[in-house]
Write a protein that holds these residues in place. Structure first.
Motif, short mmCIF file in Angstrom:
data_model
loop_
_atom_site.label_atom_id
_atom_site.label_comp_id
_atom_site.label_asym_id
_atom_site.label_seq_id
_atom_site.Cartn_x
_atom_site.Cartn_y
_atom_site.Cartn_z
N THR A 51 0.87 -1.17 0.00
CA THR A 51 0.00 0.00 0.00
C THR A 51 0.91 1.22 0.00
O THR A 51 1.80 1.33 0.85
N THR A 52 0.72 2.11 -0.94
CA THR A 52 1.51 3.33 -1.03
C THR A 52 0.75 4.46 -0.35
O THR A 52 -0.44 4.64 -0.60
N VAL A 53 1.44 5.19 0.52
CA VAL A 53 0.82 6.26 1.30
C VAL A 53 1.45 7.60 0.91
O VAL A 53 2.67 7.73 0.85
N VAL A 64 -3.65 9.91 1.40
CA VAL A 64 -4.13 9.24 0.20
C VAL A 64 -3.37 7.92 0.07
O VAL A 64 -2.14 7.91 0.13
N THR A 65 -4.10 6.83 -0.08
CA THR A 65 -3.45 5.53 -0.24
C THR A 65 -3.80 4.95 -1.60
O THR A 65 -4.85 5.25 -2.18
N SER A 66 -2.91 4.11 -2.11
CA SER A 66 -3.19 3.37 -3.34
C SER A 66 -2.64 1.96 -3.17
O SER A 66 -1.64 1.75 -2.47
N ASP A 67 -3.32 1.00 -3.78
CA ASP A 67 -2.86 -0.38 -3.73
C ASP A 67 -1.65 -0.54 -4.62
O ASP A 67 -1.59 0.03 -5.71
#
Length: 116
Positions: A51-53, A64-67
């Motif tokens: 997970t990128t934060v 904001v997070t992205s898989d």
């Protein structure tokens, strides 16, 4: 003695899966042979589990997070060792023995000593 992070970039595999057993034997052998200089380390699960934060707007901003990983690459950050060596030359020799170097790359970086 200085410490170095030996950061492993290799094929994105799950080291806990049965099909990784042969590869893990190579890492076990490396660990046994380099025990005198290894101070820590860990393997990482595949990038699909990442997970990128990010925080927009700076400190205190929106989270904001992205898989997935920060960057899509052929080789993935799969793990690291913390090694203690006399100098960079010795650290490079140790890093060359890490199995990930055989089909990927090992980034060797000195670790900042904050006077612990």
């Amino acid at each position: 003695m200085p410490q170095y992070a030996a950061i492993i970039y290799a094929s994105d595999v799950d080291p806990t899966r049965p099909e990784a057993a042969d590869m893990m034997k190579d890492y076990d052998e490396f660990g046994a042979g380099a025990r005198a200089v290894i101070r820590g380390g860990a393997a990482l699960y595949p990038t699909a589990t990442a997970t990128t934060v990010r925080v927009t707007g700076g400190k205190g901003g929106d989270i904001v997070t992205s898989d997935g990983p920060y960057a899509e690459t052929k080789e993935a950050l799969t793990g690291f060792y913390l090694i203690e060596c006399a100098d960079l030359d010795e650290a490079v020799k140790v890093a060359a023995q890490i199995p990930g170097a055989w089909d990927g790359a090992i980034e060797v970086r000195p670790v900042v000593d904050f006077g612990q």
